[in-house]
Motif scaffolding. Structure first.
Motif, PDB file in Angstrom:
ATOM      1  N   ALA A  63      22.380  27.947 -83.036  1.00 48.00           N
ATOM      2  CA  ALA A  63      21.887  28.384 -84.340  1.00 48.00           C
ATOM      3  C   ALA A  63      20.571  29.138 -84.241  1.00 48.00           C
ATOM      4  O   ALA A  63      20.298  30.035 -85.053  1.00 48.00           O
ATOM      5  N   LYS A  64      19.764  28.808 -83.266  1.00 52.40           N
ATOM      6  CA  LYS A  64      18.453  29.465 -83.128  1.00 52.40           C
ATOM      7  C   LYS A  64      18.625  30.969 -82.913  1.00 52.40           C
ATOM      8  O   LYS A  64      17.909  31.778 -83.510  1.00 52.40           O
ATOM      9  N   THR A  65      19.583  31.344 -82.081  1.00 54.65           N
ATOM     10  CA  THR A  65      19.829  32.762 -81.822  1.00 54.65           C
ATOM     11  C   THR A  65      20.392  33.445 -83.058  1.00 54.65           C
ATOM     12  O   THR A  65      19.965  34.552 -83.425  1.00 54.65           O
ATOM     13  N   LEU A  66      21.359  32.797 -83.703  1.00 55.63           N
ATOM     14  CA  LEU A  66      21.968  33.388 -84.893  1.00 55.63           C
ATOM     15  C   LEU A  66      20.989  33.461 -86.059  1.00 55.63           C
ATOM     16  O   LEU A  66      21.127  34.312 -86.947  1.00 55.63           O
ATOM     17  N   ALA A  67      20.007  32.559 -86.078  1.00 54.33           N
ATOM     18  CA  ALA A  67      19.076  32.503 -87.207  1.00 54.33           C
ATOM     19  C   ALA A  67      18.120  33.687 -87.244  1.00 54.33           C
ATOM     20  O   ALA A  67      17.666  34.096 -88.316  1.00 54.33           O
ATOM     21  N   LYS A  68      17.794  34.242 -86.089  1.00 61.37           N
ATOM     22  CA  LYS A  68      16.754  35.290 -86.042  1.00 61.37           C
ATOM     23  C   LYS A  68      17.070  36.477 -86.954  1.00 61.37           C
ATOM     24  O   LYS A  68      16.246  36.853 -87.790  1.00 61.37           O
ATOM     25  N   PRO A  69      18.248  37.114 -86.840  1.00 55.90           N
ATOM     26  CA  PRO A  69      18.526  38.237 -87.751  1.00 55.90           C
ATOM     27  C   PRO A  69      18.700  37.791 -89.199  1.00 55.90           C
ATOM     28  O   PRO A  69      18.443  38.568 -90.127  1.00 55.90           O
ATOM     29  N   ALA A  70      19.127  36.531 -89.402  1.00 55.30           N
ATOM     30  CA  ALA A  70      19.278  36.023 -90.763  1.00 55.30           C
ATOM     31  C   ALA A  70      17.917  35.811 -91.422  1.00 55.30           C
ATOM     32  O   ALA A  70      17.762  36.003 -92.635  1.00 55.30           O
ATOM     33  N   ILE A  71      16.928  35.429 -90.632  1.00 52.72           N
ATOM     34  CA  ILE A  71      15.548  35.311 -91.142  1.00 52.72           C
ATOM     35  C   ILE A  71      15.015  36.702 -91.469  1.00 52.72           C
ATOM     36  O   ILE A  71      14.421  36.928 -92.535  1.00 52.72           O
ATOM     37  N   GLU A  72      15.238  37.637 -90.569  1.00 55.32           N
ATOM     38  CA  GLU A  72      14.761  39.007 -90.763  1.00 55.32           C
ATOM     39  C   GLU A  72      15.349  39.630 -92.022  1.00 55.32           C
ATOM     40  O   GLU A  72      14.672  40.388 -92.732  1.00 55.32           O
ATOM     41  N   VAL A 100      25.711  38.085 -91.203  1.00 56.26           N
ATOM     42  CA  VAL A 100      24.933  39.111 -90.498  1.00 56.26           C
ATOM     43  C   VAL A 100      25.509  39.352 -89.106  1.00 56.26           C
ATOM     44  O   VAL A 100      25.573  40.496 -88.630  1.00 56.26           O
ATOM     45  N   HIS A 101      25.974  38.277 -88.449  1.00 55.82           N
ATOM     46  CA  HIS A 101      26.483  38.425 -87.072  1.00 55.82           C
ATOM     47  C   HIS A 101      27.818  39.159 -87.031  1.00 55.82           C
ATOM     48  O   HIS A 101      28.003  40.066 -86.210  1.00 55.82           O
ATOM     49  N   PHE A 102      28.739  38.782 -87.902  1.00 56.30           N
ATOM     50  CA  PHE A 102      30.093  39.345 -87.810  1.00 56.30           C
ATOM     51  C   PHE A 102      30.311  40.572 -88.694  1.00 56.30           C
ATOM     52  O   PHE A 102      31.129  41.427 -88.364  1.00 56.30           O
ATOM     53  N   MET A 103      29.610  40.652 -89.822  1.00 55.43           N
ATOM     54  CA  MET A 103      29.793  41.794 -90.712  1.00 55.43           C
ATOM     55  C   MET A 103      28.677  42.828 -90.566  1.00 55.43           C
ATOM     56  O   MET A 103      28.727  43.892 -91.172  1.00 55.43           O
ATOM     57  N   LYS A 104      27.640  42.448 -89.804  1.00 59.46           N
ATOM     58  CA  LYS A 104      26.475  43.326 -89.606  1.00 59.46           C
ATOM     59  C   LYS A 104      25.789  43.648 -90.932  1.00 59.46           C
ATOM     60  O   LYS A 104      25.135  44.684 -91.074  1.00 59.46           O
ATOM     61  N   GLU A 151      30.581  34.848 -76.393  1.00 53.46           N
ATOM     62  CA  GLU A 151      29.224  35.398 -76.404  1.00 53.46           C
ATOM     63  C   GLU A 151      28.193  34.363 -75.951  1.00 53.46           C
ATOM     64  O   GLU A 151      26.987  34.648 -75.931  1.00 53.46           O
ATOM     65  N   GLY A 152      28.648  33.167 -75.606  1.00 50.75           N
ATOM     66  CA  GLY A 152      27.727  32.119 -75.177  1.00 50.75           C
ATOM     67  C   GLY A 152      26.977  31.464 -76.314  1.00 50.75           C
ATOM     68  O   GLY A 152      25.975  30.762 -76.097  1.00 50.75           O
ATOM     69  N   LEU A 153      27.452  31.647 -77.538  1.00 52.39           N
ATOM     70  CA  LEU A 153      26.774  31.094 -78.713  1.00 52.39           C
ATOM     71  C   LEU A 153      27.421  29.811 -79.215  1.00 52.39           C
ATOM     72  O   LEU A 153      26.934  29.201 -80.172  1.00 52.39           O
TER      73      LEU A 153
END
Length: 972
Positions: A423-432, A596-600, A169-171
């Motif tokens: 981490a910046k990309t992964l952090a966004k939904p975790a912050i939300e 949040v990323h893998f389990m939604k 995914e380029g992460l």
């Protein structure tokens, strides 16, 4: 069975725990709502410390509480493979046994040796958690490396899948960035593994001559704009605590507003070290980073060896040179210095963004310093600059220096090739997820900390230069291609398809494709080893993943992911995470990102952050201070229950726990008080009665204890639900000690020793019922003594699986509570007067109740025997006025008059109190003098000053009592 005189916790704890575990009581059961906690996995090398004790006590309280409430509780246990710590333990073991070293035996043999150690010695902390009473489902114990580390192990597959998916995914990507480098272990380490210590150091001030002998007018001004210094300079002054890093300087930076250096911004200056004819020239630039008021206001920028400089270098495209090798010695590779310096000079002239790999190949260490230890090189650099007359001054000062928490050596910021997570990309939904309330922090103020870290998050370095850990699933060919796959077979298949697609037209490529189709060789080649001329071999990345990478998956990997298991379906998201504040970023945030990323979905609905456990003086525990308290020593001495209750009773939200052994001893005494109360109940035949209906109790005393027990259940439940563990512990403590032991049992004695069989039967049943509620409410805090007493009073199932007492409106009885509290308050008032007036204990005094109602008179009559016995009264009567010479106490709108003049020497008592008052006032004055001393308040340890305030408050309270007693004597 008949209760022993004392609770033998040393034999009972192991017996009770084994019975719980053998019965399967720790496993999720029933159809109730799931309640799930994943244990913060302790290091497999670890031993129980006080932080573990607090953390796991709080988790166990929640699990036992919810289990008794009928929920299907899973407390998921396990340990972390602790890469660097475990590798260090085994390497030390090899050295002590004089066996071949890690490098001598090779990677495969060494990893096998670590697994052997893990299976033989890695369960220490698990057994220690059991001693604490942790009710985890041990049948589900997990290890972050799986059971044997094989690629088909579920825990391993979870880690590999996450890495490969993020890569695709380029992460996840490979990059050259600055990291904390441990020269002893030769690996990157996380910020959490770095200890910043204040040490005696120096600040060296040097002259960096301007290129070509150029000069400028240097002017300093005061805050009013008046010139305080004006001189012509041909240099710029630089200060540094690490002169050896000057060799890698890429620029000198000054603040854009600093007028002193405005004439020379954009010009070049010379690094004052190395062969004169080959010295490098570096630009003078402006950046917001330098502080004009600190030092000279000019900062050397060494992007390859300083984290702040790294950011400046990135902003200005300044080359970042690596000066040291992996052991912290000055580099000795590459061409002679003259050639390398020329390469660097060309980069300055060329400008633009330099190629990081090319820059890394340039060795700017002068020939005479090459191969030297970094600290030896420092001495040589200083001496050489001083000999040339370019040293301005040496400033002695305290500096903060980073040390590896395990290696103990000074950490070196180092530019290395590592794997990074975006981490910046992964952090966004975790912050939300936190912003929308899907996950909440308790206490709420930690939310700000979470946001602060997540909003300023940097790429996460996930590679470590170790052998113990999840090896990075990336394979390389000799053309620079990377094949990221969960295992070697998949990597070879991927490479085969890649070569067919991209190199099909190359001559002889069919042989390479055949080799790839054949799959990986039977053994892994090392270094430049070649199997045969024809074989085409992929080489796996040598690094392993950061330990935090696998533990970030803990909430779902432990439940069977990537498989869709029943446990995963039932128990994810988990209910609450209990952890310390120092790993909010290192663990909590990363679990949020991965979950949040893998389990939604979020990995937990609540994050409870507990405070630190300090010593009794408020100091952090450390071996160097000699103030470490071993929880196992306290358990051996006082029992697990006493330690658990001590920790819970002090676990106030947002306040550190101050642990003193005397407190643990005190709560052991509390346990003893309960045990003695149970023995009293047993001796008076107070046994659980299935036919007793607490809502139909007839005696006021029994209605009252039912009411109080019911209210206590409501209080304890409310406080545990709100994670106010200290308030929950306080509520049950107060009920047991003050209500049940001090009053109910005392008030019940006349009935239990009386002739009224009906009253006796009801009181026995009510007492046993209340004792059962006590055992249930106290069980999450003190599981061992409560389980022992529960089994002693009746043959029934385990207490830990009994039903939690919930508040029942039918058991409320405000009238009975009001009456019994009226009686208790009257007894307490009389006792207080007797103590203040120094009335002899054996003396029985009369009580005249003045101005009371008919209801008061009825209560006096109903409770006549109890009042006389517990207040040491000779008679009780009512009157319209208090007799002369009586001490008067206001009680519920009436007056209780106590004629004490005939029982004390009034003159002697006045003299005693006056003397006591004088002594107490002197104590207060002495403390006031101390607190008025600014030097004392500013310089004394915070806990010492706080202790003075506490002592003062105690003396003031004492004075108030003395004054009240003197006032009473005045009226006699």
């Amino acid at each position: 069975m008949s209760l022993e005189k004392n609770f033998d916790f040393q034999s009972a704890e192991a017996r009770l725990y084994e019975a719980w575990e053998r019965s399967g009581a720790f496993k999720p059961s029933g159809e109730g709502e799931p309640f799930t906690i994943v244990i913060p996995p302790p290091n497999v090398t670890g031993s129980l410390h006080m932080g573990h004790a607090l953390n796991n006590t709080l988790q166990d309280i929640l699990c036992r509480f919810e289990r008794m409430r009928g929920k299907s509780v899973l407390w998921q246990p396990g340990t972390d493979h602790a890469g660097i710590a475990t590798q260090m333990v085994v390497e030390r073991q090899l050295m002590e046994k004089q066996e071949p070293s890690r490098r001598d035996m090779g990677r495969e043999a060494f990893v096998e040796r670590v697994w052997k150690w893990r299976h033989e010695s890695g369960g220490t902390i698990i057994n220690q958690l059991k001693r604490l009473g942790a009710s985890c489902d041990w049948s589900r114990e997990r290890f972050t490396m799986g059971e044997d580390g094989s690629s088909d192990d579920q825990m391993v597959r979870a880690v590999m899948k996450v890495f490969v998916d993020l890569y695709n995914e380029g992460l996840i990507y490979r990059d050259k960035r600055l990291v904390n480098w441990d020269p002893k272990f030769e690996t990157a380490i996380s910020d959490l593994e770095v200890e910043n210590q204040e040490v005696d150091g120096h600040m060296w001030h040097f002259k960096y001559p301007l290129a070509g002998g150029e000069t400028y007018e240097y002017v300093e001004k005061d805050e009013d704009g008046n010139v305080t210094l004006r001189e012509t300079r041909d240099y710029i002054s630089i200060a540094t605590t690490r002169p050896e890093t000057m060799l890698g300087d890429g620029a000198v930076a000054v603040h854009p507003s600093d007028e002193r250096y405005a004439p020379i911004v954009g010009k070049l200056c010379e690094i004052p070290v190395g062969p004169k004819e080959h010295r490098r020239l570096i630009p003078i630039i402006t950046d917001d980073y330098p502080d004009p008021d600190f030092g000279s206001g000019a900062v050397k920028i060494t992007g390859g060896h300083d984290f702040n400089d790294y950011q400046v270098a990135k902003r200005h495209n300044i080359p970042m040179y690596r000066l040291m090798d992996m052991k912290g010695a000055m580099r000795d590779d590459g061409a002679p210095y003259a050639e390398e310096a020329a390469k660097a000079q060309k980069l300055v002239k060329k400008g633009g963004e330099p190629d990081a790999s090319y820059v890394d190949g340039i060795n700017l260490v002068p020939d005479e310093y090459r191969g030297l230890d970094r600290f030896e090189a420092r001495k040589r650099v200083i001496a050489d600059i001083d000999a040339e007359g370019l040293m301005i001054q040496i400033e002695d000062k305290k500096i903060m220096q980073p040390f590896g928490d395990r290696s103990g050596v000074v950490i070196e910021p180092m530019l290395t090739d590592q794997w990074y997570v975006d981490a910046k990309t992964l952090a966004k939904p975790a912050i939300e997820a936190v912003e929308t309330g899907k996950t909440k922090f308790v206490p709420e103020n930690w939310t700000k900390t979470y946001y602060q870290w997540m909003n300023n998050i940097e790429p996460w370095c996930v590679s470590r230069q170790l052998w113990w850990g999840h090896r990075i699933p990336a394979w390389y060919d000799d053309r620079g291609n990377i094949f990221c796959a969960p295992d070697a077979n998949a990597a070879y298949e991927q490479a085969e398809e890649f070569y067919k697609k991209n190199y099909a037209d190359e001559p002889g490529i069919e042989h390479v494709i055949d080799d790839l189709r054949a799959g990986p060789p039977d053994f892994e080649p090392t270094g430049d080893q070649v199997i045969d001329d024809a074989a085409f071999i992929l080489r796996q990345d040598e690094d392993v993943l950061d330990t935090w990478f696998s533990s970030a998956l803990w909430p779902f990997s432990t439940l069977g992911w990537p498989e869709k298991t029943d446990e995963l379906e039932k128990h994810y998201p988990t209910s609450v995470l209990v952890t310390a504040f120092d790993i909010i970023f290192f663990w909590v945030a990363r679990m949020m990102m991965q979950g949040v990323h893998f389990m939604k979905d979020v990995p937990f609905h609540t994050v409870y952050i507990h405070a630190l456990v300090l010593d009794e003086h408020g100091q952090k525990m450390s071996k160097s201070k000699g103030n470490v308290i071993d929880p196992l020593v306290l358990i051996d001495k006082y029992g697990a229950d006493a330690l658990r209750f001590t920790l819970a009773a002090q676990a106030a939200q947002g306040r550190n726990v101050r642990l003193a052994e005397a407190r643990v001893e005190g709560y052991r005494n509390f346990s003893t008080k309960l045990w003695n109360a149970a023995r009293f109940a047993e001796m008076n035949e107070c046994k659980p009665d299935a036919n007793f209906d607490p809502a139909k109790a007839k005696l006021t005393l029994n209605q009252w204890i039912v009411h109080e027990a019911n209210q206590c259940a409501a209080d304890v439940t409310r406080e545990i639900e709100a994670y106010r563990f200290n308030d929950a512990a306080g509520a049950i403590y107060k009920f047991i000690w003050n209500v049940f032991c001090d009053w109910h049992l005392e008030l019940a004695k006349p009935i239990l020793m009386g002739e009224d069989e009906a009253a006796k039967t009801e009181t026995r049943a009510a007492t046993a019922w209340a004792l059962d509620r006590i055992l249930q409410l106290l069980h999450p805090f003190m599981p061992f003594v409560t389980e022992e007493l529960w089994g002693a009073f009746a043959k029934r199932g385990a207490l830990m699986l009994s039903q939690w007492p919930s508040f029942d409106d039918a058991l409320k009885n405000d009238a009975a509570a009001a009456e019994m509290n009226w009686v208790i308050d009257l007894i307490s008032s009389v006792r207080s007067v007797r103590q203040e007036m120094n009335v002899p204990v054996a003396a029985k005094i009369p009580l005249i109740f003045v101005g009371g109602s008919a209801d008061d008179a009825a209560k006096l009559k109903r409770h006549d025997d109890v009042l006389k016995r517990l207040a040491r009264l000779s008679e009780i009567s009512t009157a319209d006025a208090a007799p002369k010479g009586a001490v008067q106490v206001v009680h519920a709108g009436a007056v209780a008059a106590l004629p004490v003049a005939d029982f004390i020497d009034i003159a002697a008592e006045k003299a005693r109190l006056a003397k006591e008052k004088d002594k107490t006032e002197k104590e207060v004055a002495g403390i006031d003098k101390k607190l008025a001393n600014k030097n004392f308040v500013d310089k004394a340890p915070k806990e010492v000053v706080e202790e003075q305030h506490v002592r003062r408050a105690s003396y003031v309270e004492q004075l108030e009592k003395i004054d009240a007693a003197l006032a009473r004597l005045k009226d006699l």
